[in-house]
Design a protein around this motif. Structure first.
Motif, PDB file in Angstrom:
ATOM      1  N   SER A  27      38.961  43.023  24.393  1.00 15.25           N
ATOM      2  CA  SER A  27      39.639  42.043  23.926  1.00 15.25           C
ATOM      3  C   SER A  27      39.350  42.369  22.380  1.00 15.25           C
ATOM      4  O   SER A  27      38.595  42.610  21.930  1.00 15.25           O
ATOM      5  CB  SER A  27      39.223  40.818  24.032  1.00 15.25           C
ATOM      6  OG  SER A  27      37.929  40.332  23.633  1.00 15.25           O
ATOM      7  N   GLU A  28      40.489  42.044  21.422  1.00 13.68           N
ATOM      8  CA  GLU A  28      40.439  42.413  20.174  1.00 13.68           C
ATOM      9  C   GLU A  28      39.376  41.833  19.206  1.00 13.68           C
ATOM     10  O   GLU A  28      38.744  42.327  18.499  1.00 13.68           O
ATOM     11  CB  GLU A  28      41.870  42.011  19.421  1.00 13.68           C
ATOM     12  CG  GLU A  28      41.666  42.361  18.074  1.00 13.68           C
ATOM     13  CD  GLU A  28      43.033  41.936  17.338  1.00 13.68           C
ATOM     14  OE1 GLU A  28      43.275  41.954  16.144  1.00 13.68           O
ATOM     15  OE2 GLU A  28      44.207  41.337  18.097  1.00 13.68           O
TER      16      GLU A  28
ATOM     17  N   ASP B 235      36.054  43.823  19.891  1.00 11.72           N
ATOM     18  CA  ASP B 235      36.149  45.098  19.416  1.00 11.72           C
ATOM     19  C   ASP B 235      35.921  45.415  18.009  1.00 11.72           C
ATOM     20  O   ASP B 235      36.801  45.007  17.143  1.00 11.72           O
ATOM     21  CB  ASP B 235      37.445  45.786  20.042  1.00 11.72           C
ATOM     22  CG  ASP B 235      37.480  47.464  19.982  1.00 11.72           C
ATOM     23  OD1 ASP B 235      36.675  47.999  19.346  1.00 11.72           O
ATOM     24  OD2 ASP B 235      38.600  48.152  20.447  1.00 11.72           O
TER      25      ASP B 235
END
Length: 475
Positions: free
Chosen positions: A281-282, A285
Motif C-alpha cells: 500500500s502507498e 511504501d
C-alpha cells in the motif's frame, strides 16, 4: 592450552566480507557473507583464553565462548557447535542479531590491551550454519515421553526456546500464537538484511519435527478462552513479548502517513516473505518519499535501512541525544550511515505539518543538561531553534510497552506491575495464577532476543519443577 590460541598479537580482527552499500541497498539479503572454515579458525585463534572470561560473564546465556573458540581454532567444528548450542537454542540467530558490541565482544579482554575484539558473533554464526550444512543439527528427542502437556502463548524466540527445552524433557508442547506464522519478531519484526527468513523457518521446522504442535491464528481470550487453555494443559507459559508501540502525541499526529515502526516493518517483512499483496500500500511504501524516523534504538535502524531499500528519496533519523548516547548497536548505526541514512543528532520533534498527509516535521535543537537519577544527561530544548524537515512518511520507533493482557485474555487474575508487565514470583516465575508462568519481554519489558531465550530456558526448568512437585504430591 592449545598453542593455536592467543594469536591476537599476530592476526588482525577481520569480519566476513560485507557487500558494498550500493549493492545491498537493492535487496533484503543479509549484508555479511559467511566465514570460510580457514577464516573462522584464524579469527577464533585470536582469543586470549583469559582466566576470567568476561565475554561469557556478559553473555545473558553464559555461553562457553572461550572453549568453543578454542575448539574452532583447532578444527574440531562439530564439538564446537555442540558446546555452543548446549546453552543457546538459536546460536545462528544470536550470531546474526545480538548486539555483540554491547555484550560479549564489548567485554573482550584483548580490546583493553589495544587489540580489536574477537569476532565472536561471526564465528558463532559460522559454526551453526556449518552444522546445518553437515547435518549435525538434530531435533530435540526425549529419552521418554511424558503424558503432561504444556501450553505456550507466543511463538516468538522466548516461546520457541521454552518449547524446545520442555520437549527435551518429554512434555507434549503446544505453542499458540495470534499471527499466521511462527517466529514472532524474528519473522515479522527483524528485516531480512539482518536475519534472512529461511534461517528462522528451518528452526521452526526442526521444532515441528521434534513433536511440538503449533496453533496459529489463535485469538487467546476471544475465540479461544484463556480458561480453556488452563483446563486443557498441566501448565501455561505466557511468552507474548511486548507489542504496543510507545506513542509521541504531538500537534498534527492525526495526519496520514505517520506510522508506528512495527506496523511498517511487519508489512515490509510480509512482502519479503511473499505473503503480502503484489504491491505494498502507498502509505507503507517509502519509494520516492522523504522519510523521517524518530528514535535511536535498533528498531529505528531497521526502519531507516528498510526505507533505503524501498527506494526512499531521502531518509533521516531524528534522535534527541548524540551519537555516543544512542541505545542501538554501533554496528547498526555504521551500516545505516554507509547506506545513506542521515542522522540528525540532538533533535526533538515538536509538531507534524500537512493537509491530509504529513509534509513536514518541525524540529527543535537539543542540548544535553545535567544527568538525572539514572546518570544520563537530560535533553533540553534550545530556545528559538525550530526548523522544518520535509517528510512524506514519518515512522515512530520509540520502543514498545506491554499490552493489557488481563483485558486481552479476559483474565483479571493476571497481576501486572506499574509498567504493565506481568508480575511473577521471581523464584518460581509463576504468575498470581496457579500453573501459569511468564517469561521474556512480557515480564522484563522490551529487551533483547538473547534475554528472551535466557528467561525462557529458566521458565522451562521452573515448569518442570512445578509439574514434578504436583506429581509427587498426588502420589
Amino acid at each position: 592450552m592449545s598453542d593455536k590460541m592467543l594469536q591476537f598479537v599476530r592476526q588482525e580482527r577481520k569480519m566476513p566480507e560485507k557487500r558494498a552499500a550500493d549493492q545491498r541497498n537493492e535487496d533484503f539479503r543479509e549484508i555479511y557473507d559467511s566465514f570460510t572454515e580457514g577464516a573462522a579458525q584464524i579469527q577464533a585463534s585470536r582469543c586470549s583464553q583469559c582466566g576470567v572470561p568476561f565475554c561469557q560473564i556478559h553473555c545473558p546465556l553464559s555461553n562457553n565462548i572461550p572453549d568453543w573458540l578454542m575448539l574452532t581454532a583447532n578444527g574440531r567444528l562439530e564439538e564446537a557447535y555442540e558446546l555452543s548450542q548446549a546453552t543457546n537454542n538459536f546460536p545462528e540467530i544470536c550470531g546474526r542479531i545480538c548486539p555483540q558490541d554491547r555484550l560479549c565482544e564489548g567485554s573482550c579482554v584483548i580490546q583493553q590491551s589495544g587489540h580489536e575484539t574477537v569476532t565472536i558473533g561471526a564465528v558463532e554464526k559460522y559454526l551453526t550454519d556449518n552444522a546445518w550444512d553437515n547435518g549435525w543439527v538434530k531435533p530435540a528427542k526425549p529419552r521418554s515421553e511424558r503424558a503432561e502437556t504444556v501450553a505456550i502463548i507466543g511463538a516468538g524466540p522466548g516461546g520457541l526456546a521454552a518449547g524446545e527445552q520442555l520437549r527435551r524433557k518429554g512434555y507434549q508442547v503446544h505453542i499458540y500464537d495470534r499471527y499466521d506464522r511462527a517466529g514472532g519478531l524474528l519473522s515479522y519484526g527483524i528485516p531480512g538484511f539482518k536475519l534472512e527468513k529461511d534461517v528462522v523457518d528451518r528452526r521452526i521446522a526442526l521444532l515441528e519435527e521434534a513433536g511440538i504442535e503449533f496453533h496459529l491464528g489463535q485469538d487467546i481470550g476471544g475465540t479461544l478462552p484463556f480458561s480453556e487453555l488452563r483446563e486443557k494443559h498441566d501448565a501455561v507459559l505466557v511468552a507474548t513479548g511486548v507489542y504496543q508501540a510507545r506513542d509521541l502525541r504531538l500537534p498534527g499526529s492525526e495526519l496520514g502517513n505517520i506510522l508506528p515502526a512495527l506496523y511498517y516493518l511487519t508489512e515490509s517483512n510480509r512482502q519479503d516473505l511473499g505473503m503480502g499483496s503484489d504491491h505494498m500500500s502507498e502509505a507503507l511504501d517509502a519509494k520516492d518519499k522523504n522519510v523521517v524516523v524518530i528514535g535511536g534504538g535498533d528498531t529505528a535502524m531497521d526502519c531507516v535501512r528498510t526505507a533505503v531499500r524501498q527506494g526512499a528519496k531521502s531518509v533521516k533519523c531524528l534522535y534527541r541525544r548524540d551519537k555516543e548516547n544512542m541505545p542501538g548497536s554501533e554496528r547498526e548505526v555504521q551500516n545505516a550511515e554507509e547506506e545513506g541514512v542521515e542522522f540528525v543528532w540532538l533533535a526533538a520533534p515538536d509538531a507534524f505539518i500537512g493537509n491530509e498527509n504529513v509534509s513536514e516535521v518541525l524540529v527543535s535543537k537539543v542540548h544535553l543538561g545535567m544527568p538525572d537519577s539514572s546518570g544520563r544527561q537530560v535533553p533540553q530544548i534550545v530556545p528559538d531553534s525550530r526548523e522544518a524537515i520535509p517528510a512524506d512518511l514519518v515512522i515512530k520507533a520509540l520502543g514498545f510497552s506491554p499490552e493489557n493482557l488481563p483485558k486481552l485474555f479476559n483474565e483479571e487474575g493476571l497481576e501486572v506491575s506499574s509498567h504493565g508487565t506481568l508480575r511473577i514470583d521471581n523464584a518460581t516465575m509463576m504468575t498470581a495464577l496457579d500453573g501459569v508462568f511468564a517469561a521474556g519481554d512480557i515480564v522484563r519489558g522490551a529487551s533483547l532476543v538473547v534475554w528472551a531465550i535466557k528467561d525462557a530456558r529458566d521458565a522451562a526448568d521452573q515448569i518442570h519443577s512445578y509439574i514434578e512437585r504436583r506429581k509427587t504430591a498426588a502420589a
